[in-house]
Design a protein around this motif. Structure first.
Motif, PDB file in Angstrom:
ATOM      1  N   MET A 197      -5.460   8.959 -12.661  1.00  0.00           N
ATOM      2  CA  MET A 197      -4.230   8.523 -11.993  1.00  0.00           C
ATOM      3  C   MET A 197      -3.712   7.255 -12.679  1.00  0.00           C
ATOM      4  SD  MET A 197      -5.037   9.249  -7.968  1.00  0.00           S
ATOM      5  CE  MET A 197      -6.389   8.092  -7.877  1.00  0.00           C
ATOM      6  N   VAL A 198      -2.607   7.388 -13.352  1.00  0.00           N
ATOM      7  CA  VAL A 198      -2.092   6.284 -14.152  1.00  0.00           C
ATOM      8  C   VAL A 198      -0.659   5.978 -13.729  1.00  0.00           C
ATOM      9  CG1 VAL A 198      -1.620   5.472 -16.500  1.00  0.00           C
ATOM     10  CG2 VAL A 198      -3.567   6.984 -16.065  1.00  0.00           C
ATOM     11  N   PHE A 199      -0.344   4.690 -13.637  1.00  0.00           N
ATOM     12  CA  PHE A 199       1.039   4.275 -13.383  1.00  0.00           C
ATOM     13  C   PHE A 199       1.915   4.755 -14.537  1.00  0.00           C
ATOM     14  CE2 PHE A 199       4.486   1.255 -14.019  1.00  0.00           C
ATOM     15  CZ  PHE A 199       5.028   1.180 -12.746  1.00  0.00           C
ATOM     16  N   PRO A 200       3.138   5.276 -14.330  1.00  0.00           N
ATOM     17  CA  PRO A 200       3.848   5.292 -13.030  1.00  0.00           C
ATOM     18  C   PRO A 200       3.661   6.560 -12.209  1.00  0.00           C
ATOM     19  CG  PRO A 200       5.359   5.902 -14.753  1.00  0.00           C
ATOM     20  CD  PRO A 200       4.039   5.654 -15.419  1.00  0.00           C
ATOM     21  N   GLU A 201       2.831   7.512 -12.715  1.00  0.00           N
ATOM     22  CA  GLU A 201       2.648   8.735 -11.946  1.00  0.00           C
ATOM     23  C   GLU A 201       2.021   8.455 -10.576  1.00  0.00           C
ATOM     24  OE1 GLU A 201       1.928   8.454 -15.113  1.00  0.00           O
ATOM     25  OE2 GLU A 201       3.457   9.808 -15.978  1.00  0.00           O
ATOM     26  N   TYR A 202       1.035   7.533 -10.561  1.00  0.00           N
ATOM     27  CA  TYR A 202       0.424   7.160  -9.283  1.00  0.00           C
ATOM     28  C   TYR A 202       0.812   5.739  -8.934  1.00  0.00           C
ATOM     29  CZ  TYR A 202      -2.838   6.218  -5.552  1.00  0.00           C
ATOM     30  OH  TYR A 202      -3.365   5.879  -4.337  1.00  0.00           O
ATOM     31  N   ARG A 203       1.320   5.568  -7.719  1.00  0.00           N
ATOM     32  CA  ARG A 203       1.713   4.249  -7.216  1.00  0.00           C
ATOM     33  C   ARG A 203       0.980   3.993  -5.896  1.00  0.00           C
ATOM     34  NH1 ARG A 203       6.576   2.144  -9.514  1.00  0.00           N
ATOM     35  NH2 ARG A 203       7.474   3.605 -11.033  1.00  0.00           N
ATOM     36  N   SER A 204       0.039   3.070  -5.909  1.00  0.00           N
ATOM     37  CA  SER A 204      -0.741   2.756  -4.710  1.00  0.00           C
ATOM     38  C   SER A 204       0.136   2.298  -3.551  1.00  0.00           C
ATOM     39  CB  SER A 204      -1.774   1.666  -5.028  1.00  0.00           C
ATOM     40  OG  SER A 204      -2.658   2.100  -6.040  1.00  0.00           O
ATOM     41  N   ARG A 205       1.245   1.652  -3.872  1.00  0.00           N
ATOM     42  CA  ARG A 205       2.098   1.087  -2.827  1.00  0.00           C
ATOM     43  C   ARG A 205       2.818   2.147  -2.003  1.00  0.00           C
ATOM     44  NH1 ARG A 205       5.900  -3.390  -5.221  1.00  0.00           N
ATOM     45  NH2 ARG A 205       6.644  -3.215  -3.077  1.00  0.00           N
ATOM     46  N   ARG A 206       2.828   3.383  -2.465  1.00  0.00           N
ATOM     47  CA  ARG A 206       3.511   4.435  -1.697  1.00  0.00           C
ATOM     48  C   ARG A 206       2.961   4.536  -0.274  1.00  0.00           C
ATOM     49  NH1 ARG A 206       2.825   8.584  -6.560  1.00  0.00           N
ATOM     50  NH2 ARG A 206       4.741   8.189  -7.732  1.00  0.00           N
ATOM     51  N   LEU A 207       1.631   4.392  -0.150  1.00  0.00           N
ATOM     52  CA  LEU A 207       1.001   4.560   1.166  1.00  0.00           C
ATOM     53  C   LEU A 207       0.890   3.247   1.937  1.00  0.00           C
ATOM     54  CD1 LEU A 207      -1.832   7.096   0.274  1.00  0.00           C
ATOM     55  CD2 LEU A 207       0.423   7.549   1.260  1.00  0.00           C
ATOM     56  N   ARG A 208       1.488   2.190   1.403  1.00  0.00           N
ATOM     57  CA  ARG A 208       1.497   0.902   2.104  1.00  0.00           C
ATOM     58  C   ARG A 208       2.898   0.541   2.607  1.00  0.00           C
ATOM     59  NH1 ARG A 208      -1.203  -2.074  -3.041  1.00  0.00           N
ATOM     60  NH2 ARG A 208      -3.147  -0.863  -3.137  1.00  0.00           N
ATOM     61  N   ARG A 209       3.858   1.435   2.358  1.00  0.00           N
ATOM     62  CA  ARG A 209       5.268   1.090   2.507  1.00  0.00           C
ATOM     63  C   ARG A 209       5.682   0.821   3.955  1.00  0.00           C
ATOM     64  NH1 ARG A 209       9.528   4.553   2.828  1.00  0.00           N
ATOM     65  NH2 ARG A 209       8.153   6.308   2.357  1.00  0.00           N
ATOM     66  N   THR A 210       5.096   1.552   4.902  1.00  0.00           N
ATOM     67  CA  THR A 210       5.470   1.377   6.305  1.00  0.00           C
ATOM     68  C   THR A 210       4.224   1.238   7.157  1.00  0.00           C
ATOM     69  OG1 THR A 210       5.435   3.729   6.882  1.00  0.00           O
ATOM     70  CG2 THR A 210       7.489   2.845   5.952  1.00  0.00           C
ATOM     71  N   ALA A 211       4.421   0.699   8.357  1.00  0.00           N
ATOM     72  CA  ALA A 211       3.291   0.554   9.288  1.00  0.00           C
ATOM     73  C   ALA A 211       2.692   1.909   9.634  1.00  0.00           C
ATOM     74  CB  ALA A 211       3.746  -0.179  10.549  1.00  0.00           C
ATOM     75  N   ALA A 212       3.535   2.909   9.800  1.00  0.00           N
ATOM     76  CA  ALA A 212       3.054   4.242  10.158  1.00  0.00           C
ATOM     77  C   ALA A 212       2.202   4.840   9.050  1.00  0.00           C
ATOM     78  CB  ALA A 212       4.231   5.152  10.469  1.00  0.00           C
ATOM     79  N   LEU A 213       2.640   4.681   7.787  1.00  0.00           N
ATOM     80  CA  LEU A 213       1.851   5.189   6.662  1.00  0.00           C
ATOM     81  C   LEU A 213       0.528   4.449   6.543  1.00  0.00           C
ATOM     82  CD1 LEU A 213       4.569   5.706   3.908  1.00  0.00           C
ATOM     83  CD2 LEU A 213       3.132   7.485   4.936  1.00  0.00           C
ATOM     84  N   ARG A 214       0.558   3.127   6.714  1.00  0.00           N
ATOM     85  CA  ARG A 214      -0.687   2.352   6.630  1.00  0.00           C
ATOM     86  C   ARG A 214      -1.673   2.794   7.705  1.00  0.00           C
ATOM     87  NH1 ARG A 214       3.157  -1.736   5.656  1.00  0.00           N
ATOM     88  NH2 ARG A 214       2.995  -2.552   7.788  1.00  0.00           N
ATOM     89  N   ALA A 215      -1.163   3.049   8.898  1.00  0.00           N
ATOM     90  CA  ALA A 215      -2.031   3.491   9.990  1.00  0.00           C
ATOM     91  C   ALA A 215      -2.607   4.878   9.717  1.00  0.00           C
ATOM     92  CB  ALA A 215      -1.255   3.482  11.307  1.00  0.00           C
ATOM     93  N   LEU A 216      -1.799   5.724   9.108  1.00  0.00           N
ATOM     94  CA  LEU A 216      -2.213   7.101   8.853  1.00  0.00           C
ATOM     95  C   LEU A 216      -3.415   7.166   7.911  1.00  0.00           C
ATOM     96  CD1 LEU A 216      -1.309  10.045   9.513  1.00  0.00           C
ATOM     97  CD2 LEU A 216      -0.018   9.985   7.370  1.00  0.00           C
TER      98      LEU A 216
END
Length: 325
Positions: A1-20
């Motif tokens: 998984m290499v940037f830019p194909e994988y972006r760790s921040r995608r799953l940190r973007r909202t409170a709901a995603l972080r909780a999920l």
């Protein structure tokens, strides 16, 4: 998984995603709240070094228990401060002792609450040590019978679980034998298996009036430098019949919690002790940290290390925060 194909921040973007995708979770059912019981009536006395923590008389326990249950906290651990102390800590196993009366009151008024009792002598001895003294030294083997009698008296009063915290060699086996011989084979033992001689106990000793009158407890509590010894202690307590293994303190010993989680399949408890609580409270009161966030982060760290159960003075505050989330 290499940037830019994988972006760790995608799953940190909202409170709901972080909780999920959150890996470690806290719940009120994992928390145990310590209660200090004192003589008298209508006593609700704040501990100066532990803001928000109170010493309560027996008649005030039920109201506190009802508050805890409403918050989803289903377990407490009891510590008692007797009217009189002596060299043998005889108040620890008195039929009408302070903890024994507290157990009966709680089981009568809030039977659904799980009542755990601390089994030790330090609150009951006039010298403040955790065992019976011979020539100013704690006599391990002479102490075992007193501890076993104390655990039995708690079980007879209705305790759901006993938790020996003395760090005497062989005490789990002695207590297990005493309970089993008297028909209490179903009362579990949560052993303070790995209890370090820590600087973080200071506020508790104020609350429980259990500061040693001479010397210290390094002769029976563990050296903070040791890891392999922790594994030996936990192994011995497991072999002697412990049902739950505890590490105390918690935050300074997260590595120990993690090692026990890897090595043992018993439930692991951790005690976030008075000094750990008081430091966060003091820093928050001075505006140096966000107290609520620091509380949650510290408890998550203990869970992340592998603790199934957390004994903490933050239990009520954390439960209220969880209800908001």
């Amino acid at each position: 998984m290499v940037f830019p194909e994988y972006r760790s921040r995608r799953l940190r973007r909202t409170a709901a995603l972080r909780a999920l995708v959150r890996e470690t979770r806290l719940s009120a059912e994992q928390l145990v709240y310590p209660l200090f019981i004192v003589p008298g009536t209508k006593v609700r006395q704040e501990v100066p070094s532990m803001p928000g923590v109170f010493r309560l008389s027996v008649d005030r326990l039920a109201a506190e228990a009802e508050t805890l249950l409403k918050l989803g906290i289903s377990a407490v651990i009891l510590f008692g401060i007797p009217e009189k102390k002596d060299g043998a800590g005889s108040g620890a196993h008195a039929k009408d002792g302070i903890v024994q009366r507290g157990i009966r009151e709680l089981k009568k008024r809030t039977p659904q609450l799980t009542v755990i009792t601390d089994v030790c002598l330090c609150e009951y001895t006039d010298h403040g040590h955790c065992g019976f003294l011979v020539n100013n030294e704690v006599d391990n083997d002479a102490t075992l019978e007193i501890l076993a009698q104390t655990a039995l008296s708690h079980a007879r009063a209705g305790a759901d679980m006993v938790a020996p915290s003395d760090m005497m060699d062989g005490r789990v086996a002695e207590i297990r034998g005493m309970l089993d011989e008297n028909g209490f084979e179903m009362v579990p033992i949560m052993s303070y298996a790995v209890k370090y001689a820590s600087a973080f106990y200071g506020p508790f000793r104020d609350a429980a009036e259990s500061t040693p009158q001479f010397g210290d407890r390094r002769g029976y509590q563990m050296d903070p430098a040791n890891v392999r010894e922790a594994l030996r202690e936990a192994t011995l307590d497991t072999e002697e019949g412990a049902d739950i293994l505890m590490v105390k303190p918690a935050l300074a010993y997260l590595d120990i919690i993690a090692r026990l989680r890897e090595e043992f399949d018993l439930p692991i408890a951790a005690y976030q002790v008075s000094g750990e609580y008081a430091m966060i409270k003091a820093a928050a009161a001075n505006g140096w940290i966000d107290g609520e966030r620091a509380m949650e982060e510290s408890l998550l760290a203990i869970r992340r290390a592998g603790a199934d159960i957390i004994i903490t003075y933050f239990a009520k505050e954390m439960a209220r925060l969880l209800h908001k989330q």
